[in-house]
Design a protein around this motif. Structure first.
Motif, PDB file in Angstrom:
ATOM      1  N   TYR A 208     -35.342 -73.745  32.679  1.00  0.00           N
ATOM      2  CA  TYR A 208     -36.634 -73.242  33.094  1.00  0.00           C
ATOM      3  C   TYR A 208     -37.724 -74.300  33.148  1.00  0.00           C
ATOM      4  CZ  TYR A 208     -38.430 -72.902  28.263  1.00  0.00           C
ATOM      5  OH  TYR A 208     -38.850 -73.140  27.007  1.00  0.00           O
ATOM      6  N   ILE A 209     -37.666 -75.300  32.282  1.00  0.00           N
ATOM      7  CA  ILE A 209     -38.722 -76.297  32.265  1.00  0.00           C
ATOM      8  C   ILE A 209     -38.793 -77.031  33.583  1.00  0.00           C
ATOM      9  CG2 ILE A 209     -39.515 -78.396  31.105  1.00  0.00           C
ATOM     10  CD1 ILE A 209     -39.825 -75.862  29.482  1.00  0.00           C
ATOM     11  N   ASN A 210     -37.642 -77.327  34.158  1.00  0.00           N
ATOM     12  CA  ASN A 210     -37.610 -78.080  35.407  1.00  0.00           C
ATOM     13  C   ASN A 210     -38.078 -77.256  36.596  1.00  0.00           C
ATOM     14  OD1 ASN A 210     -36.482 -80.318  34.092  1.00  0.00           O
ATOM     15  ND2 ASN A 210     -34.451 -79.381  34.190  1.00  0.00           N
ATOM     16  N   LEU A 211     -38.193 -75.947  36.398  1.00  0.00           N
ATOM     17  CA  LEU A 211     -38.561 -75.086  37.516  1.00  0.00           C
ATOM     18  C   LEU A 211     -40.023 -74.708  37.520  1.00  0.00           C
ATOM     19  CD1 LEU A 211     -35.584 -72.570  37.275  1.00  0.00           C
ATOM     20  CD2 LEU A 211     -35.699 -74.692  38.553  1.00  0.00           C
ATOM     21  N   VAL A 212     -40.717 -74.996  36.434  1.00  0.00           N
ATOM     22  CA  VAL A 212     -42.066 -74.456  36.282  1.00  0.00           C
ATOM     23  C   VAL A 212     -42.986 -74.876  37.405  1.00  0.00           C
ATOM     24  CG1 VAL A 212     -44.113 -74.472  34.831  1.00  0.00           C
ATOM     25  CG2 VAL A 212     -41.862 -74.212  33.814  1.00  0.00           C
TER      26      VAL A 212
ATOM     27  N   SER B 295     -39.898 -81.758  22.567  1.00  0.00           N
ATOM     28  CA  SER B 295     -40.793 -82.538  23.409  1.00  0.00           C
ATOM     29  C   SER B 295     -40.031 -83.109  24.611  1.00  0.00           C
ATOM     30  CB  SER B 295     -41.396 -83.670  22.585  1.00  0.00           C
ATOM     31  OG  SER B 295     -42.251 -84.464  23.369  1.00  0.00           O
ATOM     32  N   PRO B 296     -40.614 -83.107  25.795  1.00  0.00           N
ATOM     33  CA  PRO B 296     -42.015 -82.821  26.118  1.00  0.00           C
ATOM     34  C   PRO B 296     -42.283 -81.355  26.464  1.00  0.00           C
ATOM     35  CG  PRO B 296     -40.925 -83.649  28.058  1.00  0.00           C
ATOM     36  CD  PRO B 296     -39.884 -83.648  26.959  1.00  0.00           C
ATOM     37  N   ASN B 297     -41.350 -80.500  26.203  1.00  0.00           N
ATOM     38  CA  ASN B 297     -41.489 -79.082  26.567  1.00  0.00           C
ATOM     39  C   ASN B 297     -41.632 -78.209  25.326  1.00  0.00           C
ATOM     40  OD1 ASN B 297     -41.030 -79.648  29.403  1.00  0.00           O
ATOM     41  ND2 ASN B 297     -38.927 -80.090  28.781  1.00  0.00           N
TER      42      ASN B 297
ATOM     43  N   ASP C 116     -49.516 -83.174  17.884  1.00  0.00           N
ATOM     44  CA  ASP C 116     -48.957 -84.507  18.075  1.00  0.00           C
ATOM     45  C   ASP C 116     -50.055 -85.562  18.182  1.00  0.00           C
ATOM     46  OD1 ASP C 116     -46.316 -83.787  17.964  1.00  0.00           O
ATOM     47  OD2 ASP C 116     -45.992 -83.799  20.130  1.00  0.00           O
ATOM     48  N   THR C 117     -51.210 -85.170  18.718  1.00  0.00           N
ATOM     49  CA  THR C 117     -52.256 -86.157  19.004  1.00  0.00           C
ATOM     50  C   THR C 117     -53.610 -85.822  18.392  1.00  0.00           C
ATOM     51  OG1 THR C 117     -52.760 -85.026  21.095  1.00  0.00           O
ATOM     52  CG2 THR C 117     -51.180 -86.851  21.176  1.00  0.00           C
ATOM     53  N   ARG C 118     -53.776 -84.608  17.832  1.00  0.00           N
ATOM     54  CA  ARG C 118     -55.088 -84.204  17.323  1.00  0.00           C
ATOM     55  C   ARG C 118     -54.954 -83.621  15.922  1.00  0.00           C
ATOM     56  NH1 ARG C 118     -58.914 -84.431  21.219  1.00  0.00           N
ATOM     57  NH2 ARG C 118     -60.347 -83.364  19.816  1.00  0.00           N
ATOM     58  N   ASP C 119     -56.100 -83.588  15.242  1.00  0.00           N
ATOM     59  CA  ASP C 119     -56.121 -83.077  13.878  1.00  0.00           C
ATOM     60  C   ASP C 119     -57.401 -82.274  13.661  1.00  0.00           C
ATOM     61  OD1 ASP C 119     -55.138 -82.685  11.322  1.00  0.00           O
ATOM     62  OD2 ASP C 119     -56.014 -84.532  10.517  1.00  0.00           O
TER      63      ASP C 119
ATOM     64  N   ALA D  48     -43.926 -76.647  14.688  1.00  0.00           N
ATOM     65  CA  ALA D  48     -42.637 -77.188  15.114  1.00  0.00           C
ATOM     66  C   ALA D  48     -42.519 -77.138  16.641  1.00  0.00           C
ATOM     67  CB  ALA D  48     -41.506 -76.386  14.482  1.00  0.00           C
ATOM     68  N   PRO D  49     -41.859 -78.114  17.261  1.00  0.00           N
ATOM     69  CA  PRO D  49     -41.734 -78.131  18.723  1.00  0.00           C
ATOM     70  C   PRO D  49     -41.116 -76.869  19.299  1.00  0.00           C
ATOM     71  CG  PRO D  49     -41.072 -80.240  17.810  1.00  0.00           C
ATOM     72  CD  PRO D  49     -41.264 -79.320  16.641  1.00  0.00           C
ATOM     73  N   ASN D  50     -40.103 -76.322  18.622  1.00  0.00           N
ATOM     74  CA  ASN D  50     -39.403 -75.154  19.167  1.00  0.00           C
ATOM     75  C   ASN D  50     -39.855 -73.844  18.530  1.00  0.00           C
ATOM     76  OD1 ASN D  50     -38.311 -75.636  16.671  1.00  0.00           O
ATOM     77  ND2 ASN D  50     -36.169 -75.590  17.324  1.00  0.00           N
TER      78      ASN D  50
END
Length: 479
Positions: free
Chosen positions: A5-9, A251-253, A262-265, A329-331
């Motif tokens: 699905y990620i590749n289809l978005v 990641s990246p999905n 990942d980048t902010r706090d 968590a990523p998932n």
């Protein structure tokens, strides 16, 4: 779940473009090696992923609803926690909800009719109904009837919230009739992996949610809807394994919350919910909150909502708790509707006399289902549910349900915001340095583009509903 699905978005989410090009240019731009017609499975994948990302993402969830209901708080850039917003702040829910949600689900419905596959139609109606529920829950009056023909109505009229809810209920009834376990198979379903039996349960569960949304305004209608659901016979979501959710990948999905951290706090867990979990000796505390980075007396430390930037940062980034690792968590899943929520809804239906079920028994099951959803043992869940501070109070069912539902909906900011307004529990205090003169937000403001691009219909809606302010109560929010 299909991992494709990620590749289809990107390919599936944007299927509608202007048709002003001349036919000869259109023909030149056709790819002879690719299909020129979107397929329902690709559309279903792309539309669902886009809407769920928005529902679980920053602008409407983390920077708004989760702050309003005091699940989360901000430790820097605290304007949203103080109710200070530009008129673009809530545009994502509106823009993505319509352009990538409603528009694509409408197209799936058309393709389902053309391909004689009612199951695609049923699933699209359920998901479109969910999107419209999100829109009207938060904005109030929204385009509904004319939004189904956006090519004909470029500046659609707004429908009154009562009418939108009633239309959603009609659509969910139609969806239930379209869905058939013995019907044609579908593809592209990233919620239930093409299991039509679970879609039938989700359709009924969403009907129950919406029926209760209108119950304080139209009890007779709510009662009849619930009676119709019972008569239909497919049942509701009936186990934690049947939760309506999108389980993300790495990641990246990944989950939008994981992506942000990942980048902010910027975010911490709110003191309001930490204090309540401590008071109840609630086993969900170490799941909802992360231990402070530096050792502290309590281990889990929330921060008050709506502090000035300096006051918030002075509490210490390493001495206050982030949301728990489960949610970062990523998932981690984006939950649309949990089994616990359905049980709480059934509790309320019984308490209102809409059904003959036992409200106390259902409430007890609901509390335990929320704990076991996070892997807490059945024994610990039963002990917690039977504790004096948690036990069901039939004389004030809204308080019992409202307070426990608020805890159970942690992370589901938009639904928690709707139910906090409707049930009036828990009784939260406004932001410490809030900008609304001691009041709390009870709706989202419309995107500023509606004033400039759809001005006449925007003005009519505001005239009917009330000023376009965070503090204007919506039709369903009675008290």
């Amino acid at each position: 779940m299909k991992k494709r699905y990620i590749n289809l978005v990107l390919a599936a989410a944007l299927t509608f473009t202007a048709t002003s090009c001349k036919k000869d240019l259109t023909g030149i731009n056709e790819n002879p090696n690719a299909s020129q017609n979107a397929q329902p499975d690709y559309l279903l994948t792309g539309a669902t992923k886009a809407v769920v990302d928005t529902y679980w993402g920053t602008s409407n969830n983390m920077d708004a609803a989760l702050l309003f209901v005091q699940h989360w708080a901000k430790i820097q850039y605290t304007d949203p926690d103080r109710y200070i917003y530009a008129n673009t702040a809530f545009a994502d829910l509106w823009n993505i909800g319509y352009s990538k949600g409603v528009v694509n689900y409408n197209q799936i419905i058309k393709l389902a009719d053309a391909q004689a596959n009612p199951n695609y139609k049923g699933v699209a109606l359920v998901l479109r109904s969910w999107v419209f529920t999100l829109l009207t829950d938060n904005f109030g009056d929204v385009p509904y009837q004319q939004a189904s023909s956006i090519d004909q109505y470029l500046t659609p009229a707004y429908d009154a919230q009562q009418n939108v809810y009633n239309a959603i209920l009609d659509d969910l009834k139609a969806a239930q009739a379209s869905l058939s376990i013995s019907g044609k198979a579908i593809g592209g379903d990233i919620i239930y992996n093409n299991n039509i039996g679970l879609w039938k349960k989700f359709a009924n569960s969403l009907r129950l949610r919406v029926a209760l949304r209108i119950a304080d305004r139209d009890a007779a209608k709510a009662r009849q809807v619930i009676a119709d659901i019972q008569a239909e016979g497919s049942g509701y979501i009936s186990a934690n394994s049947e939760i309506a959710q999108l389980v993300y990948q790495n990641s990246p999905n990944q989950n939008p919350i994981s992506n942000l951290f990942d980048t902010r706090d910027d975010y911490r867990i709110s003191k309001s919910i930490v204090d309540r979990l401590f008071a109840l000796n609630d086993p969900r505390l170490p799941i909802y909150a992360a231990p402070t980075q530096d050792a502290t007396a309590q281990t889990y430390v929330g921060i008050p909502n709506g502090l000035l930037v300096g006051d918030a940062s002075n509490l210490g980034f390493t001495k206050t708790s982030k949301p728990g690792t489960y949610f970062r968590a990523p998932n981690a899943p984006a939950v649309i509707m949990s089994y616990a929520e359905v049980l709480f809804d059934r509790t309320e239906a019984a308490a209102r006399g809409f059904t003959g079920e036992s409200a106390a028994d259902l409430y007890n099951q609901a509390v335990q289902a929320s704990l076991t959803q996070y892997g807490i043992s059945g024994t610990a869940a039963a002990t917690y549910a039977n504790s004096a501070a948690v036990r069901y109070n039939a004389s004030n069912y809204k308080k019992s349900i409202g307070e426990q539902k608020w805890i159970a909906l942690f992370g589901q900011g938009l639904e928690a915001f709707a139910e906090w307004r409707r049930l009036d529990y828990p009784q939260l205090q406004p932001a410490v340095a809030g900008s609304l003169n001691g009041k709390m937000p009870v709706r989202f403001i419309y995107p500023g583009t509606e004033q400039s691009l759809n001005g006449a219909n925007y003005t009519a809606a505001v005239s009917r509903q009330g000023a376009d302010l965070l503090t204007t109560k919506l039709w369903f929010d009675v008290n």
